[in-house]
Every structure is written in C-alpha cells, then in structure tokens.
Design a protein around this motif. Sequence first.
Motif, mmCIF file in Angstrom:
data_model
loop_
_atom_site.group_PDB
_atom_site.id
_atom_site.type_symbol
_atom_site.label_atom_id
_atom_site.label_comp_id
_atom_site.label_asym_id
_atom_site.label_seq_id
_atom_site.Cartn_x
_atom_site.Cartn_y
_atom_site.Cartn_z
ATOM 1 N N TYR A 39 1.097 -1.328 -0.283
ATOM 2 C CA TYR A 39 -0.061 0.013 0.066
ATOM 3 C C TYR A 39 1.019 1.362 0.255
ATOM 4 O O TYR A 39 0.862 2.202 -0.727
ATOM 5 C CB TYR A 39 -1.182 -0.342 1.015
ATOM 6 N N ASP A 43 1.867 4.176 -2.974
ATOM 7 C CA ASP A 43 1.117 5.725 -2.298
ATOM 8 C C ASP A 43 2.341 6.022 -2.793
ATOM 9 O O ASP A 43 2.488 7.451 -3.056
ATOM 10 C CB ASP A 43 1.322 5.582 -1.075
ATOM 11 N N PRO A 51 -3.503 0.069 -5.325
ATOM 12 C CA PRO A 51 -2.548 -1.470 -4.992
ATOM 13 C C PRO A 51 -3.609 -2.687 -4.726
ATOM 14 O O PRO A 51 -4.223 -2.738 -3.407
ATOM 15 C CB PRO A 51 -2.080 -1.090 -3.663
ATOM 16 N N ALA A 54 -3.505 -5.963 -2.635
ATOM 17 C CA ALA A 54 -2.868 -5.765 -1.406
ATOM 18 C C ALA A 54 -4.754 -5.854 -0.208
ATOM 19 O O ALA A 54 -4.703 -5.841 1.049
ATOM 20 C CB ALA A 54 -2.353 -4.528 -0.484
ATOM 21 N N PHE A 55 -5.911 -5.796 -0.803
ATOM 22 C CA PHE A 55 -6.819 -5.556 -0.633
ATOM 23 C C PHE A 55 -7.221 -7.127 -0.807
ATOM 24 O O PHE A 55 -7.477 -7.575 -1.452
ATOM 25 C CB PHE A 55 -7.615 -4.452 -0.810
ATOM 26 N N TRP A 78 -8.831 6.034 -4.718
ATOM 27 C CA TRP A 78 -7.141 5.924 -4.970
ATOM 28 C C TRP A 78 -6.765 7.229 -6.221
ATOM 29 O O TRP A 78 -6.213 8.075 -5.984
ATOM 30 C CB TRP A 78 -6.982 4.298 -5.235
#
Length: 136
Positions: A39, A43, A51, A54-55, A78
């Motif tokens: 994440y 960023d 990302p 990642a979730f 995002w």
Amino acid sequence: MAHPSLSLFRGSLSTLRSAGEDALNPETVVKLPAPLQTYFDADKAAGTAAPTSAFAPHAVVRDEGRTHVGPDAIAAWWRAAKAQYGHTAEPCEIRQERGLTIVRASVTGRFPGSPALLTFAFRLEDGKIAALEIGA
C-alpha cells in the motif's frame, strides 16, 4: 444493512488517538506487514495504479467521511484522491491495538496544513487489508 467490516470503525480512531500520541521520529525505519508495505510503496510511486492486490475482495475503506467497498470502489477512491491531492504518505510509527495495525504517517500533498500526521487503521485478514480507516 451495513457491511460487516464497518464494525471495525465504530469509535476506533477517536479512541486510538488518545492511546499513542508520543512524539514521532521521521528518521525511524518502520517495518510494515507485506500488504501495508504494498500500500505505502504504491502511494509513493507517481502514476501507480491503486494497490488493489493488497486488499481483500470484500475490503472497506473509510476516508473523508465516505465509505468505499470492494476493489472497483477502492481503485476509484485511490485515483480520485491522488488526482485531487497529489499526496504521499511516509509511515513513521506502527503498533498493534485491538486487532488493528495502526500506522501513523506524515502525509504531504496539495492540501491545507500539508504535511499532516494522519492515522491509518488497518484490519488484516488472511494476509490482505480487509478494512482501512484514515483520519487525523
């Protein structure tokens, strides 16, 4: 009916803020769990896609009073936030509290008061971000 992951947020940041307001040292190296590293790496990289890997598929993000559920909504959040603020976040503290991974980060961008110290409260499940709340 509210999404089950939203129960994470009831009173979380207001309670957590008072529990760790020590001075933060930006020179400290912060070791992040893999999905959080993904994440924050995304960023920092200009023009990087959200990302979403990642979730978790059912992940929930709360930021600026809005809730975003699932990978499509999280990717849209995002992109919109990056376009509006052009921000980056540099983690400076991490701790575990009440089943959450709390990261305090210095956030710099195109917004009043930049840089600002923000709290990122992550709930991880099976190696993925299941929930994230961002606040002061």
